[in-house]
Design an enzyme around this catalytic site. Structure first.
Site, PDB file in Angstrom:
ATOM      1  CD1 TRP A 127      -2.760   1.479   0.463  1.00 49.38           C
ATOM      2  CD2 TRP A 127      -2.108   1.832   2.578  1.00 49.38           C
ATOM      3  NE1 TRP A 127      -3.530   2.482   0.980  1.00 49.38           N
ATOM      4  CE2 TRP A 127      -3.156   2.724   2.282  1.00 49.38           C
ATOM      5  CE3 TRP A 127      -1.541   1.858   3.860  1.00 49.38           C
ATOM      6  CZ2 TRP A 127      -3.644   3.638   3.201  1.00 49.38           C
ATOM      7  CZ3 TRP A 127      -2.027   2.761   4.775  1.00 49.38           C
ATOM      8  CH2 TRP A 127      -3.067   3.639   4.450  1.00 49.38           C
ATOM      9  CG  ASP A 209      -2.210  -2.668   7.333  1.00 44.64           C
ATOM     10  OD1 ASP A 209      -3.352  -2.722   7.814  1.00 44.64           O
ATOM     11  OD2 ASP A 209      -1.840  -1.793   6.523  1.00 44.64           O
ATOM     12  CB  ALA A 211      -6.983  -2.857   6.311  1.00 40.16           C
ATOM     13  CE  LYS A 244     -10.510  -0.070   2.960  1.00 36.27           C
ATOM     14  NZ  LYS A 244      -9.374   0.691   3.432  1.00 36.27           N
TER      15      LYS A 244
HETATM   16  C1  LMR Z   1      -6.929   1.795  -0.630  1.00 38.24           C
HETATM   17  O1  LMR Z   1      -5.863   1.178  -0.634  1.00 38.24           O
HETATM   18  O2  LMR Z   1      -7.491   2.182  -1.660  1.00 38.24           O
HETATM   19  C2  LMR Z   1      -7.604   2.063   0.694  1.00 38.24           C
HETATM   20  O3  LMR Z   1      -6.857   1.532   1.735  1.00 38.24           O
HETATM   21  C3  LMR Z   1      -7.945   3.485   0.880  1.00 38.24           C
HETATM   22  C4  LMR Z   1      -6.742   4.353   1.103  1.00 38.24           C
HETATM   23  O4  LMR Z   1      -6.751   5.096   2.094  1.00 38.24           O
HETATM   24  O5  LMR Z   1      -5.804   4.325   0.310  1.00 38.24           O
END
Ligand code: LMR
Length: 395
Positions: A127, A209, A211, A244
């Protein structure tokens, strides 16, 4: 003073959201930011959340502060959902955070306070906000191979090799508990066991993490790896998000869990977590946390939330299967079968940036430039449109 400011690098997911909003085409398709959408394209408030909000409105008598680490009942309820009975409560320090992002940020600050020399090892890719936050906090970073572009699965040998070759004792390994973002490719439980043995042998500390619990194979199934790690490692940090799985994105509802090796360390860890909250924002937001607590503590609300989450999960699995099928028909091959194997909201398609741009230009399909697509942005009608666009782009 303000004239000295430098422009900050743009977050590519946020930039994509803005580009999508600015596109006037009516048939555009948003497969960008990780937000669940139902078949009508809406991100609904979950039934149990609505019911809990109503009860809360009736029963709430004050908006005064909670504790600095949040309401202890929230910590107990959410840590229970994530960890089950895998860790003794006496080893667990907890602090409510503004979302999963807040939890990751606070984990980074905790690492910086405990061991400023630590390198945090990240999956390639991860991410994009992970490296951005770690850089902002001032921690060193390393990368381990993760995604195999040929198979669109996990390059587990590469991952192990890179961690073995690069990590020193006391380093931190950032892992996605389930539903890897951005790839959708996940380790098997035997692979997690192998990784745990390596982290134990090298004296590494996992930062998990999590999520998307409940978006992959089920609530307990998605927490299985986190529980395995937490029960086997002397120390573990876990950043959990309710954005989520409870659909409460804007309520900013997260939790940082820090598991100490021995129970007599927990008070000091807790005191540091609490102090970081005070320094960063004082009291964490409570509205989302309270709703989550109410749902997890009430049998009827919990059952309804679990049922709706399961509908969401199965809906995404159905879309994965439909897309893999459409692509099998168009390509005459099984090379897109990985889409049905991946889990969670995302899959990395393996398209080039040019192919991603072509799909956006020709069809108004918005996915992240690295070809991460949000499965939940699709519905049964748009899946064939995407499949056609993928075929035309020559992916
Ligand atoms: C994403 O990866 O799209 C989500 O986790 C939202 C974000 O905050 O980036």
């Amino acid at each position: 003073m303000l004239t000295n400011l430098q422009a900050q690098p743009e977050d590519k997911i946020m930039a994509l959201m803005a580009a999508y909003r600015a596109d006037p085409r009516e048939n555009k398709i948003d497969l960008g930011v990780g937000v669940y959408k139902n078949a009508a394209g809406q991100t609904p408030v979950m039934r149990a959340i609505k019911a809990a909000e109503q009860q809360l409105w009736e029963a709430e008598t004050t908006k005064s502060y909670t504790g600095l680490a949040g309401d202890p009942a929230y910590g107990r309820a959410l840590s229970g959902l994530v960890l089950g009975k895998s860790v003794e409560a006496e080893r667990l320090a907890l602090a409510a955070q503004p979302g999963g992002t807040g939890a990751i940020h606070q984990a980074a600050e905790l690492i910086k306070a405990a061991n400023p020399e630590a390198t945090v090892w990240l999956s390639a890719p991860t991410w994009p906000n992970h490296p951005a936050i770690l850089r902002h906090v001032g921690l060193a970073m390393g990368e381990y191979r993760y995604f195999d572009n040929a198979t669109r699965g996990v390059d587990f040998d590469g991952m192990i090799e890179d961690i073995k070759a690069g990590a020193k004792p006391g380093d931190v390994v950032l892992l996605h508990g389930c539903c890897h973002n951005p790839t959708g490719a996940n380790l098997t439980l035997p692979q997690w066991s192998e990784l745990i043995a390596l982290m134990q042998a090298l004296g590494l500390i996992p930062l998990i993490d999590i999520a998307y619990q409940g978006f992959g194979d089920g609530l307990d199934e998605d927490a299985a790896a986190t529980r395995l790690v937490a029960s086997a490692m002397p120390e573990t940090l876990i950043a959990a998000s309710c954005s989520k799985n409870f659909g409460i994105y804007r309520e900013r509802t997260g939790l940082l869990m820090a598991i100490s090796e021995k129970a007599d360390q927990t008070a000091l860890t807790q005191q540091n977590l609490t102090s970081l909250n005070r320094l960063n924002f004082s009291f964490p937001p409570d509205h989302g946390a309270r709703l989550v607590t109410m749902i997890l503590e009430d049998d009827a609300l919990r059952a309804d939330w679990m049922a709706e989450l399961e509908e969401v999960r199965l809906g995404m699995l159905g879309l994965r299967e439909q897309l893999a099928r459409e692509l099998r028909e168009r390509s005459g091959s099984d090379r897109f079968g990985f889409i049905a194997e991946h889990r969670g909201m995302f899959s990395r398609l393996g398209a080039t940036p040019e192919q991603v741009a072509k799909m956006r230009d020709d069809h108004g399909i918005y996915m992240v430039g690295d070809s991460r697509l949000n499965i939940a942005g699709l519905n049964q009608t748009t899946v064939p449109i995407l499949a056609q666009a993928i075929a035309e782009a020559g992916v």
